[in-house]
Design a protein around this motif. Sequence first.
Motif, mmCIF file in Angstrom:
data_model
loop_
_atom_site.group_PDB
_atom_site.id
_atom_site.type_symbol
_atom_site.label_atom_id
_atom_site.label_comp_id
_atom_site.label_asym_id
_atom_site.label_seq_id
_atom_site.Cartn_x
_atom_site.Cartn_y
_atom_site.Cartn_z
ATOM 1 N N LYS A 1 0.774 -1.280 0.046
ATOM 2 C CA LYS A 1 0.100 -0.219 -0.407
ATOM 3 C C LYS A 1 1.031 1.492 -0.129
ATOM 4 N N ASN A 2 2.029 1.627 1.044
ATOM 5 C CA ASN A 2 2.976 2.545 1.121
ATOM 6 C C ASN A 2 3.669 2.652 -0.554
ATOM 7 N N ASP A 3 4.302 1.086 -0.928
ATOM 8 C CA ASP A 3 4.816 1.747 -2.241
ATOM 9 C C ASP A 3 3.649 2.021 -3.577
ATOM 10 N N LEU A 4 2.762 1.711 -3.474
ATOM 11 C CA LEU A 4 1.398 2.511 -4.380
ATOM 12 C C LEU A 4 1.280 3.981 -4.195
ATOM 13 N N GLU A 5 1.618 4.539 -2.784
ATOM 14 C CA GLU A 5 1.311 5.954 -2.834
ATOM 15 C C GLU A 5 2.400 6.559 -3.360
ATOM 16 N N GLU A 6 3.814 5.602 -2.860
ATOM 17 C CA GLU A 6 4.705 6.821 -3.153
ATOM 18 C C GLU A 6 4.821 6.955 -5.184
ATOM 19 N N LEU A 7 3.892 5.281 -5.345
ATOM 20 C CA LEU A 7 4.409 5.637 -6.996
ATOM 21 C C LEU A 7 3.496 6.222 -7.214
ATOM 22 N N THR A 8 2.630 6.619 -7.446
ATOM 23 C CA THR A 8 1.117 7.339 -7.378
ATOM 24 C C THR A 8 1.876 8.937 -7.240
ATOM 25 N N SER A 9 2.309 8.856 -6.050
ATOM 26 C CA SER A 9 3.289 10.124 -6.197
ATOM 27 C C SER A 9 3.594 10.658 -6.618
ATOM 28 N N LYS A 10 4.648 10.255 -7.284
ATOM 29 C CA LYS A 10 6.168 9.585 -7.865
ATOM 30 C C LYS A 10 4.967 10.395 -9.981
ATOM 31 N N ALA A 11 4.435 9.235 -10.069
ATOM 32 C CA ALA A 11 4.056 9.597 -11.268
ATOM 33 C C ALA A 11 3.028 10.899 -11.221
ATOM 34 N N GLU A 12 2.925 11.308 -10.442
ATOM 35 C CA GLU A 12 2.258 12.826 -10.696
ATOM 36 C C GLU A 12 2.865 13.866 -10.382
ATOM 37 N N ASP A 13 4.181 13.306 -9.338
ATOM 38 C CA ASP A 13 5.914 14.345 -9.655
ATOM 39 C C ASP A 13 6.069 14.455 -11.285
ATOM 40 N N TYR A 14 5.981 13.444 -12.271
ATOM 41 C CA TYR A 14 6.438 13.340 -13.269
ATOM 42 C C TYR A 14 5.572 14.137 -14.669
ATOM 43 N N GLN A 15 5.123 14.020 -13.854
ATOM 44 C CA GLN A 15 3.831 14.926 -14.641
ATOM 45 C C GLN A 15 3.509 16.550 -14.659
ATOM 46 N N GLN A 16 4.073 16.426 -13.349
ATOM 47 C CA GLN A 16 4.305 17.982 -13.009
ATOM 48 C C GLN A 16 5.155 18.475 -13.447
ATOM 49 N N LYS A 17 6.416 17.513 -13.391
ATOM 50 C CA LYS A 17 7.236 18.303 -13.950
ATOM 51 C C LYS A 17 7.750 18.577 -15.326
ATOM 52 N N ALA A 18 7.074 17.709 -16.018
ATOM 53 C CA ALA A 18 6.795 17.617 -17.694
ATOM 54 C C ALA A 18 5.918 19.025 -18.481
ATOM 55 N N ILE A 19 4.876 19.884 -17.291
ATOM 56 C CA ILE A 19 4.303 20.543 -17.734
ATOM 57 C C ILE A 19 5.222 21.707 -16.967
ATOM 58 N N LEU A 20 5.744 21.748 -16.240
ATOM 59 C CA LEU A 20 6.957 22.477 -15.908
ATOM 60 C C LEU A 20 8.138 23.494 -16.695
ATOM 61 N N ILE A 21 8.102 22.197 -17.397
ATOM 62 C CA ILE A 21 9.387 22.185 -18.306
ATOM 63 C C ILE A 21 8.881 23.117 -20.101
ATOM 64 N N LEU A 22 7.205 22.886 -20.226
ATOM 65 C CA LEU A 22 6.661 23.034 -21.391
ATOM 66 C C LEU A 22 6.599 24.188 -21.098
ATOM 67 N N GLN A 23 6.209 24.854 -19.901
ATOM 68 C CA GLN A 23 5.819 26.827 -19.125
ATOM 69 C C GLN A 23 6.791 27.450 -19.203
ATOM 70 N N LYS A 24 7.751 26.758 -19.008
ATOM 71 C CA LYS A 24 9.607 27.337 -19.139
ATOM 72 C C LYS A 24 9.193 27.599 -21.304
ATOM 73 N N ALA A 25 9.547 26.279 -21.779
ATOM 74 C CA ALA A 25 9.258 26.848 -22.927
ATOM 75 C C ALA A 25 8.903 28.036 -23.399
ATOM 76 N N LYS A 26 7.678 28.001 -22.683
ATOM 77 C CA LYS A 26 6.375 28.667 -23.161
ATOM 78 C C LYS A 26 7.139 30.430 -23.367
ATOM 79 N N THR A 27 7.725 30.510 -21.853
ATOM 80 C CA THR A 27 8.054 31.715 -22.390
ATOM 81 C C THR A 27 9.878 32.290 -22.246
ATOM 82 N N GLY A 28 9.983 31.618 -23.437
ATOM 83 C CA GLY A 28 11.482 31.303 -23.915
ATOM 84 C C GLY A 28 12.251 31.074 -23.063
ATOM 85 N N ASN A 29 12.465 30.379 -21.501
ATOM 86 C CA ASN A 29 13.248 30.480 -20.561
ATOM 87 C C ASN A 29 14.393 28.985 -20.575
ATOM 88 N N LEU A 30 13.233 28.460 -21.972
ATOM 89 C CA LEU A 30 13.774 26.744 -22.103
ATOM 90 C C LEU A 30 13.796 26.739 -23.840
#
Length: 237
Positions: A58-87
């Motif tokens: 159960k703990n592993d599932l919660e950790e993996l779910t949180s980790k997957a959401e973290d990767y999702q957020q990172k992808a969004i932040l990267i694309l936002q930085k490219a949109k603003t010209g910072n990347l």
Amino acid sequence: MNIFKRLFKIGQSETNSAIDKMEDPINMTEQGIRDLRDNLKEGLESLAQVKALAIRAKNDLEELTSKAEDYQQKAILILQKAKTGNLDSNEADRLAKEALIKKEETNKQASNSQLEAEKLNTSVTQLEHNVDEIKNNINKWENELKTLKARVKVSKATKNLNKQMAEIDNSSTVAMLERMKDKVNQEEALAEAYGDMAKSSKSIDDELNNAIDFTENNADNDLAKLKEQLGLNNKDI
């Protein structure tokens, strides 16, 4: 739980066989309870181990779910930085793609963890059921043992009493009662004899006191009569 049912039936069969052979069923019942307690101990240990695995899954599932959401957020932040010209847009696409790949891999791991957690939870439920059934069987056998011990105690007492009653000889009982009556008569006669001896040993004064109710009034009357006989009175004194 079929194995425990079979064990219970085997125990019943052995107990019935012991009774038929005039063996002591109490010892076998006590042994059966000890065996069940050993099974209960093993069952509780297995339950604890499987529960620990289920909690970890159960703990592993919660950790993996949180980790997957973290990767999702990172992808969004990267694309936002490219949109603003910072990347750089190409670099942003590459990194965002890698983040999404990691997210997918993590989601697969989370799915596997979820399946494993569900299996473990099912095992936990089954083991809990087994443990409860063993506890119920122990309680049942302990109650039956109490009843059996009480029945054995009553049956032994009844058997001993009936045996004593069967061994009583009516003629010998009557003879014993006659001897007791003779003994009582002898004791009563002896007591009466001692009483007569006690009476004969009293002094003459005791006999006189017992025969005469010597009170003060009687003494005055006797004195007056004696003076009258002697011709004495108060006028002559």
